[in-house]
Motif scaffolding. Structure first.
Motif, PDB file in Angstrom:
ATOM      1  N   ASP A 115       0.214  -1.004 -14.573  1.00 41.28           N
ATOM      2  CA  ASP A 115      -0.421  -1.871 -15.575  1.00 41.28           C
ATOM      3  C   ASP A 115      -0.991  -3.142 -14.950  1.00 41.28           C
ATOM      4  O   ASP A 115      -0.957  -4.221 -15.554  1.00 41.28           O
ATOM      5  CB  ASP A 115       0.577  -2.236 -16.682  1.00 41.28           C
ATOM      6  CG  ASP A 115       1.112  -1.015 -17.411  1.00 41.28           C
ATOM      7  OD1 ASP A 115       0.329  -0.072 -17.621  1.00 41.28           O
ATOM      8  OD2 ASP A 115       2.314  -0.998 -17.746  1.00 41.28           O
ATOM      9  N   GLY A 116      -1.491  -3.018 -13.726  1.00 37.62           N
ATOM     10  CA  GLY A 116      -2.105  -4.167 -13.067  1.00 37.62           C
ATOM     11  C   GLY A 116      -1.133  -5.199 -12.549  1.00 37.62           C
ATOM     12  O   GLY A 116      -1.532  -6.323 -12.232  1.00 37.62           O
ATOM     13  N   SER A 117       0.158  -4.830 -12.438  1.00 38.83           N
ATOM     14  CA  SER A 117       1.177  -5.802 -12.039  1.00 38.83           C
ATOM     15  C   SER A 117       1.141  -6.140 -10.553  1.00 38.83           C
ATOM     16  O   SER A 117       1.532  -7.227 -10.150  1.00 38.83           O
ATOM     17  CB  SER A 117       2.574  -5.272 -12.396  1.00 38.83           C
ATOM     18  OG  SER A 117       2.823  -4.038 -11.720  1.00 38.83           O
ATOM     19  N   ARG A 118       0.666  -5.202  -9.722  1.00 31.92           N
ATOM     20  CA  ARG A 118       0.627  -5.429  -8.273  1.00 31.92           C
ATOM     21  C   ARG A 118      -0.682  -4.868  -7.709  1.00 31.92           C
ATOM     22  O   ARG A 118      -0.688  -3.824  -7.034  1.00 31.92           O
ATOM     23  CB  ARG A 118       1.826  -4.769  -7.582  1.00 31.92           C
ATOM     24  CG  ARG A 118       3.177  -5.263  -8.064  1.00 31.92           C
ATOM     25  CD  ARG A 118       4.306  -4.594  -7.303  1.00 31.92           C
ATOM     26  NE  ARG A 118       4.362  -5.027  -5.925  1.00 31.92           N
ATOM     27  CZ  ARG A 118       5.096  -6.052  -5.493  1.00 31.92           C
ATOM     28  NH1 ARG A 118       5.818  -6.761  -6.351  1.00 31.92           N
ATOM     29  NH2 ARG A 118       5.114  -6.376  -4.223  1.00 31.92           N
ATOM     30  N   PRO A 119      -1.800  -5.530  -7.967  1.00 31.64           N
ATOM     31  CA  PRO A 119      -3.097  -4.999  -7.525  1.00 31.64           C
ATOM     32  C   PRO A 119      -3.198  -4.809  -6.018  1.00 31.64           C
ATOM     33  O   PRO A 119      -3.944  -3.943  -5.550  1.00 31.64           O
ATOM     34  CB  PRO A 119      -4.101  -6.049  -8.029  1.00 31.64           C
ATOM     35  CG  PRO A 119      -3.293  -7.279  -8.289  1.00 31.64           C
ATOM     36  CD  PRO A 119      -1.940  -6.799  -8.710  1.00 31.64           C
ATOM     37  N   TRP A 120      -2.435  -5.600  -5.242  1.00 36.18           N
ATOM     38  CA  TRP A 120      -2.497  -5.462  -3.782  1.00 36.18           C
ATOM     39  C   TRP A 120      -2.078  -4.069  -3.333  1.00 36.18           C
ATOM     40  O   TRP A 120      -2.559  -3.565  -2.315  1.00 36.18           O
ATOM     41  CB  TRP A 120      -1.595  -6.508  -3.125  1.00 36.18           C
ATOM     42  CG  TRP A 120      -1.593  -6.445  -1.623  1.00 36.18           C
ATOM     43  CD1 TRP A 120      -2.594  -6.826  -0.777  1.00 36.18           C
ATOM     44  CD2 TRP A 120      -0.533  -5.960  -0.782  1.00 36.18           C
ATOM     45  NE1 TRP A 120      -2.222  -6.626   0.539  1.00 36.18           N
ATOM     46  CE2 TRP A 120      -0.966  -6.095   0.557  1.00 36.18           C
ATOM     47  CE3 TRP A 120       0.741  -5.444  -1.034  1.00 36.18           C
ATOM     48  CZ2 TRP A 120      -0.166  -5.724   1.643  1.00 36.18           C
ATOM     49  CZ3 TRP A 120       1.531  -5.076   0.042  1.00 36.18           C
ATOM     50  CH2 TRP A 120       1.080  -5.215   1.362  1.00 36.18           C
ATOM     51  N   SER A 121      -1.208  -3.427  -4.103  1.00 38.41           N
ATOM     52  CA  SER A 121      -0.716  -2.102  -3.722  1.00 38.41           C
ATOM     53  C   SER A 121      -1.838  -1.075  -3.647  1.00 38.41           C
ATOM     54  O   SER A 121      -1.727  -0.084  -2.916  1.00 38.41           O
ATOM     55  CB  SER A 121       0.358  -1.631  -4.708  1.00 38.41           C
ATOM     56  OG  SER A 121       1.489  -2.481  -4.664  1.00 38.41           O
ATOM     57  N   ASP A 122      -2.917  -1.292  -4.402  1.00 37.27           N
ATOM     58  CA  ASP A 122      -4.041  -0.350  -4.409  1.00 37.27           C
ATOM     59  C   ASP A 122      -5.137  -0.740  -3.422  1.00 37.27           C
ATOM     60  O   ASP A 122      -6.120  -0.013  -3.270  1.00 37.27           O
ATOM     61  CB  ASP A 122      -4.642  -0.256  -5.816  1.00 37.27           C
ATOM     62  CG  ASP A 122      -3.694   0.415  -6.800  1.00 37.27           C
ATOM     63  OD1 ASP A 122      -2.847   1.209  -6.352  1.00 37.27           O
ATOM     64  OD2 ASP A 122      -3.797   0.143  -8.010  1.00 37.27           O
ATOM     65  N   LYS A 123      -4.971  -1.879  -2.764  1.00 37.15           N
ATOM     66  CA  LYS A 123      -5.957  -2.320  -1.781  1.00 37.15           C
ATOM     67  C   LYS A 123      -5.620  -1.735  -0.408  1.00 37.15           C
ATOM     68  O   LYS A 123      -4.522  -1.210  -0.204  1.00 37.15           O
ATOM     69  CB  LYS A 123      -5.990  -3.849  -1.727  1.00 37.15           C
ATOM     70  CG  LYS A 123      -6.464  -4.493  -3.031  1.00 37.15           C
ATOM     71  CD  LYS A 123      -6.520  -6.010  -2.916  1.00 37.15           C
ATOM     72  CE  LYS A 123      -7.021  -6.637  -4.206  1.00 37.15           C
ATOM     73  NZ  LYS A 123      -7.110  -8.121  -4.112  1.00 37.15           N
ATOM     74  N   PRO A 124      -6.554  -1.794   0.547  1.00 40.85           N
ATOM     75  CA  PRO A 124      -6.285  -1.224   1.876  1.00 40.85           C
ATOM     76  C   PRO A 124      -4.988  -1.722   2.505  1.00 40.85           C
ATOM     77  O   PRO A 124      -4.236  -0.934   3.093  1.00 40.85           O
ATOM     78  CB  PRO A 124      -7.512  -1.657   2.683  1.00 40.85           C
ATOM     79  CG  PRO A 124      -8.607  -1.751   1.673  1.00 40.85           C
ATOM     80  CD  PRO A 124      -7.944  -2.280   0.431  1.00 40.85           C
TER      81      PRO A 124
END
Length: 204
Positions: A115-124
């Protein structure tokens, strides 16, 4: 001498570093964790009180700290890497996010972006951290470098921070990576020692 949390906290940083080295050589995980906790508190205390430059820990850029551990990369934003000489995973940890209790330390390395809580996890960078967590969990060990700085409100420091002061090269953590549900945690000290002993007992 019977080392306790109180007696260890009375040592100087130099004495703590030497005791940690000796305890690591003897396989005393609890003493290592207590030394790590005391060194961490010492650095945090200096940062809060603004002591003179002579008393502050000497921090170096994250890239330089990785290179000292045999990890080389052209990317300045990496939070981890693999040492080619022995395939050890080396990760950088935001020092203020380490949890310490009863001689055991833990740190949340990676969690999914629910739910957008940790956007860094989806980044490189986050995807690379997940890869390193999986490899470290399989190998049974990893190393950690402590990163100091000032958080940016509402953001995870791995993603963006107000300032990144650098890494304390005097402290190198050795930890296990545990897979808990969808999360990966670094653990060291008393709990990690008990877990290791329990697994050894189960295998006998």
């Amino acid at each position: 001498m019977q080392w306790t949390r109180e007696s260890i906290r009375r040592l100087t940083d130099g004495e703590l570093t030497q005791l940690r080295k000796n305890a690591g050589g003897l396989g005393s995980a609890e003493i290592v964790a207590l030394c790590d906790s005391a060194l961490l508190d010492s650095t945090r205390r200096v940062a809060r009180t603004g002591q003179g430059e002579a008393k502050k820990p000497r921090l170096i850029p994250r890239r330089d700290a990785f290179e000292r551990r045999g990890v080389f990369s052209d990317c300045l934003t990496n939070w981890g890497g693999i040492r080619s000489s022995d395939d050890t995973i080396v990760m950088s940890l935001w020092a203020d996010d380490i949890r310490s209790e009863n001689g055991a330390c833990s740190y949340l390395l990676w969690a999914p972006n629910q739910d957008g809580s940790r956007p860094w996890s989806d980044k490189p960078g986050g995807k690379e951290r997940l890869k390193h967590c999986v490899l470290a969990a399989e190998s049974g060990r990893a190393e950690g470098l402590l990163v100091y700085g000032e958080r940016l409100e509402g953001r995870f420091p791995e993603d963006k921070a107000t300032t990144v002061s650098g890494v304390d090269p005097a402290v190198v953590l050795e930890f296990r990576v545990e897979h808990r549900g969808q999360e990966y945690w670094a653990v060291w000290g008393a709990r990690a020692a008990r877990t290791s002993q329990q697994r050894q007992g189960d295998s006998e």
